[in-house]
Design a protein around this motif. Structure first.
Motif, PDB file in Angstrom:
ATOM      1  N   ASP A   5       0.798  -1.213   0.000  1.00  0.00           N
ATOM      2  CA  ASP A   5       0.000   0.000   0.000  1.00  0.00           C
ATOM      3  C   ASP A   5       0.839   1.275   0.000  1.00  0.00           C
ATOM      4  O   ASP A   5       0.302   2.362  -0.055  1.00  0.00           O
ATOM      5  CB  ASP A   5      -0.904   0.027   1.240  1.00  0.00           C
ATOM      6  CG  ASP A   5      -1.986  -1.024   1.130  1.00  0.00           C
ATOM      7  OD1 ASP A   5      -2.396  -1.303  -0.003  1.00  0.00           O
ATOM      8  OD2 ASP A   5      -2.398  -1.549   2.161  1.00  0.00           O
ATOM      9  N   LYS A  48       6.151   0.040   4.929  1.00  0.00           N
ATOM     10  CA  LYS A  48       5.154   0.150   5.995  1.00  0.00           C
ATOM     11  C   LYS A  48       3.755  -0.007   5.405  1.00  0.00           C
ATOM     12  O   LYS A  48       3.430   0.609   4.395  1.00  0.00           O
ATOM     13  CB  LYS A  48       5.282   1.515   6.661  1.00  0.00           C
ATOM     14  CG  LYS A  48       4.534   1.631   7.966  1.00  0.00           C
ATOM     15  CD  LYS A  48       4.758   2.990   8.590  1.00  0.00           C
ATOM     16  CE  LYS A  48       3.793   4.018   8.060  1.00  0.00           C
ATOM     17  NZ  LYS A  48       3.912   5.305   8.686  1.00  0.00           N
ATOM     18  N   LEU A  71      -0.400   0.359   5.417  1.00  0.00           N
ATOM     19  CA  LEU A  71      -1.386   1.274   5.954  1.00  0.00           C
ATOM     20  C   LEU A  71      -2.264   0.547   6.968  1.00  0.00           C
ATOM     21  O   LEU A  71      -2.452  -0.659   6.869  1.00  0.00           O
ATOM     22  CB  LEU A  71      -2.272   1.798   4.819  1.00  0.00           C
ATOM     23  CG  LEU A  71      -1.608   2.764   3.873  1.00  0.00           C
ATOM     24  CD1 LEU A  71      -2.584   3.145   2.791  1.00  0.00           C
ATOM     25  CD2 LEU A  71      -1.154   3.990   4.606  1.00  0.00           C
ATOM     26  N   PRO A  72      -2.828   1.278   7.915  1.00  0.00           N
ATOM     27  CA  PRO A  72      -3.724   0.614   8.857  1.00  0.00           C
ATOM     28  C   PRO A  72      -4.946   0.088   8.126  1.00  0.00           C
ATOM     29  O   PRO A  72      -5.473   0.756   7.251  1.00  0.00           O
ATOM     30  CB  PRO A  72      -4.115   1.738   9.820  1.00  0.00           C
ATOM     31  CG  PRO A  72      -3.802   2.998   9.121  1.00  0.00           C
ATOM     32  CD  PRO A  72      -2.682   2.703   8.179  1.00  0.00           C
ATOM     33  N   SER A  73      -5.356  -1.121   8.441  1.00  0.00           N
ATOM     34  CA  SER A  73      -6.520  -1.682   7.736  1.00  0.00           C
ATOM     35  C   SER A  73      -7.774  -1.494   8.582  1.00  0.00           C
ATOM     36  O   SER A  73      -7.698  -1.171   9.737  1.00  0.00           O
ATOM     37  CB  SER A  73      -6.295  -3.143   7.433  1.00  0.00           C
ATOM     38  OG  SER A  73      -6.032  -3.809   8.606  1.00  0.00           O
TER      39      SER A  73
END
Lengths: 51, 672
Positions: free
Chosen positions: A39, A47, A49-51
């Motif tokens: 991502d 890194k 991304l927050p899912s």
């Protein structure tokens, strides 16, 4: 007639080569590069991304 | 770009979405632009040459963003560009922050973050004309003093402030910026959001000291218009009416230039036949290249008009209202509010739409949006719809004034949207289950579209369309022509091969070889072109798949075009154009593609196309996944082959079922 056939053969060969090159370029352009997260950019250190 | 000296000065252009950043970028760089992607990702990287006080500067357009909090990919890339971590881009010498004067507080939030990078910032205040029309006043000097940075009001339409902006950039270059506020950390009370509160408090004080609202009437007018345009019933009625007018106009305005282009390509093919000796090269140029490429290029007027209207609707601020209307519906099925912009982009092309899903933080919401984006009717479907409508529904009206063609277009676009919503509803409750996050949507002010931006957008799209026609479509047309032209068969070879087949089906006969080597006729003259096509490679393939597509009302020739269209949708048009040209016997006259489709016959002499077949094909095209580039992008964006395979399979199965229901249902109702 023979010259026409040779020219046509060359044109068809060029079209096929163009198709193959375009496909292989597309394949490499859309494949994920090593070290790049799915991502994030290559500079993000992979890194996610927050899912 | 290549012949110029490498710019020594790097300037980053940053700003919120809809702040007028692209318009300013275009005005500053003109045609000296270079568009690529940031390495390893598919976010667009736009660079251009800007002459700043005689010095060549590289202007980098950073993706539009609201903050630099780095939760979405765009924000991470923007941070990377500003901090000089982006490969191939030096750290900028100056940042030009584009600030929308009509949304000052929200836009200044990003600016306060930009101050913290130690790079001098110049603020370009846009939408100043709209701001002043709203009877607002701003003391630009005061803003500049309070922010401790130059502020220049710019107006691309009039050229106001463009030179001053360059002068200010040159002035601040090399200076050390001053952060104009101090953090009020606020101890434990402020918590982790202390910085955010500090920034907003500072922004509020700046706005209070520099902006006056002398009249609220324009706000009231805008609010009144919004009440109607975003009304859950009247808003939808107006949206449908606008789309109908757009489609009707596309058909009526495009018909003349389209006819002229069609006649032009026909004349070019006739000229080739008249001037060149008969033979294989002449056939390739006339039936393969001119028919194939010309068959697609004739739809250029429609593409131009479609993008003219899309640009006008976007630039006027109406598109956001349309998105707001559909937002209520989409949030009910569980889609993220941020899905709208990607989905709206997909009406032009699914590829930028799928790339735009990167603004959605939640992986599941993002994938759900990617899975439905190709249902939006992209511009590549337009030639297919137009061909079918032109051949079978042209010149027909409902209630005497609504064109059937425009109505059918609206229906096709609506089918795509409705199916997308249903699929999203199912996905969000099964494989991609997650609660939809809250979303706040901004409605930009109404404004007069900038004609320069509109025409630039149209020209860019036209160029991309012609480039595609001149490269990919040309190559596919040549290959398809070869597949339809070869092998050249004589009566003898055809009879021989038929006997071989017959021998294979009767055990024992093939072994003797007697039947195979003894043709029934000695006639060795070539077959008529229609028969040649039937026995060509493509013809054989078409016959193989005919049983599968026959329930949809398609014959083998449509089958060949259907297979070819899985490379790119508009290839269907060029393939049909080649098929009907290659398969044309000597005594048949040249005709336009629309006429050729209308007059085409199946092998048993029945019409190959009926209005119902045309409708079925359109339904198939709304739902099928026929674009290799989209599949490649989905592979890249999901980092897996499973999702593009899943997408291709479910969309194609859905398309087949819908086309089957359309054709068989139509037949049952007596339309066959």
């Amino acid at each position: 007639m023979l010259i026409q056939s040779i020219i046509v053969g060359l044109i068809i060969a060029a079209a096929v080569v163009y198709g193959v090159v375009t496909l292989s370029r597309k394949r490499s352009a859309f494949s994920t590069k090593p070290g790049c997260g799915s991502d994030c950019g290559c500079n993000s250190g992979g890194k996610k991304l927050p899912s | 770009m290549e012949n110029e000296a490498k710019p020594q000065l790097t300037i980053a252009l940053a700003g919120n979405p809809n702040a007028g950043k692209t318009t300013l970028f275009n005005a500053l760089t003109g045609l000296k632009q270079k568009i690529a992607n940031y390495p390893g990702v598919t976010v667009e990287r736009k660079e251009g040459v800007w002459i700043v006080n005689g010095e060549t500067a590289n202007l980098v357009d950073i993706p539009g963003l609201y903050s630099l909090d780095a939760t979405s990919l765009d924000e991470q890339i923007a941070r990377d560009v500003i901090t000089g971590k982006q490969a191939g881009l030096p750290k900028p010498d100056v940042i030009v922050a584009v600030v929308d004067a009509t949304n000052l507080e929200r836009n200044l939030y990003l600016v306060t973050q930009l101050f913290e990078f130690g790079i001098p910032v110049v603020i370009a205040l846009t939408m100043i004309d709209v701001f002043e029309d709203q009877k607002h006043e701003i003391d630009i000097e005061m803003v500049s003093v309070l922010l401790k940075t130059p502020v220049v009001a710019v107006n691309v339409k009039t050229g106001r402030g463009i030179d001053e902006l360059a002068a200010k950039v040159a002035e601040v270059r090399g200076t050390t910026p001053v952060v104009p506020y101090v953090y009020d950390e606020g101890g434990d009370e402020a918590g982790p959001h202390g910085k955010i509160f500090s920034r907003y408090n500072f922004i509020s004080s700046v706005v209070q000291d520099s902006v006056w609202h002398s009249d609220q009437s324009s706000h009231r007018i805008s609010d009144k218009i919004d009440k109607v345009l975003t009304h859950k019933f009247f808003g939808l009625v107006i949206l449908v009416a606008i789309l109908l007018v757009v489609f009707q106009t596309i058909f009526s305005w495009a018909s003349l230039p389209m006819d002229l282009l069609e006649q032009g390509f026909g004349a070019a093919a006739d000229l080739v036949r008249a001037q060149m000796p008969p033979g294989i090269l002449t056939d390739l140029i006339a039936d393969g290249i001119i028919a194939g490429v010309g068959g697609v290029v004739v739809f250029l007027p429609q593409i131009l008009l479609l993008f003219l209207f899309i640009s006008l609707l976007e630039d006027s601020g109406y598109m956001s209202r349309a998105a707001f209307l559909l937002d209520k519906l989409m949030s009910r099925v569980g889609l993220h509010g941020k899905a709208f912009l990607p989905l709206i982009s997909s009406f032009a092309c699914a590829i930028p739409g799928i790339m735009a899903t990167r603004t959605i933080e939640s992986r599941r919401d993002r994938f759900a949006t990617i899975m439905i984006a190709p249902f939006m009717s992209c511009s590549a479907r337009l030639p297919v719809y137009t061909l079918m409508i032109g051949a079978f529904f042209g010149g027909q009206y409902v209630f005497g004034f609504i064109s059937v063609g425009a109505l059918l277009m609206l229906i096709m676009y609506s089918i795509g949207i409705i199916v997308a919503i249903i699929v999203a509803f199912i996905l969000k409750r099964t494989v991609l289950k997650s609660p939809p996050p809250p979303f706040l949507m901004e409605l930009p002010p109404y404004r007069l579209p900038n004609l320069r931006t509109v025409f630039q957008n149209m020209l860019t799209r036209a160029w991309l369309f012609l480039k595609r026609a001149g490269t990919v479509i040309l190559a596919i047309s040549i290959i398809l022509w070869a597949l339809m032209y070869f092998p050249r068969s004589s009566r003898q070879s055809v009879v021989s091969s038929q006997q071989t087949e017959a021998a294979k089906s009767v055990p024992g006969t093939a072994a003797t070889g007697d039947v195979i080597d003894e043709p029934r006729t000695t006639d060795n003259e070539p077959l008529p072109e229609s028969e040649q096509l039937k026995h060509s490679f493509a013809g054989r393939l078409g016959h193989i798949i005919e049983p599968v597509i026959a329930p949809l009302g398609f014959d083998w020739k449509i089958g060949v075009a259907l297979i070819a269209s899985f490379a790119a949708r508009e290839v269907l048009v060029s393939t049909l154009s080649i098929i009907y040209n290659v398969g044309k016997d000597e005594n048949e006259e040249s005709e336009t593609l629309i006429a050729a489709v209308r007059d085409a016959k199946t092998d048993d002499g029945r019409p190959a196309w009926t209005p119902l077949t045309a409708l079925t094909l359109m339904v198939f095209f709304v739902l099928a996944m026929q674009c290799m580039s989209t599949i490649a992008v989905v592979r890249r964006e999901t980092n897996s082959w499973s999702w593009p395979i899943f997408m291709t399979v479910y969309m194609t199965v859905l398309a087949y079922i819908a086309a089957f229901i359309t054709y068989q249902g139509g037949k049952l109702l007596g339309y066959g």
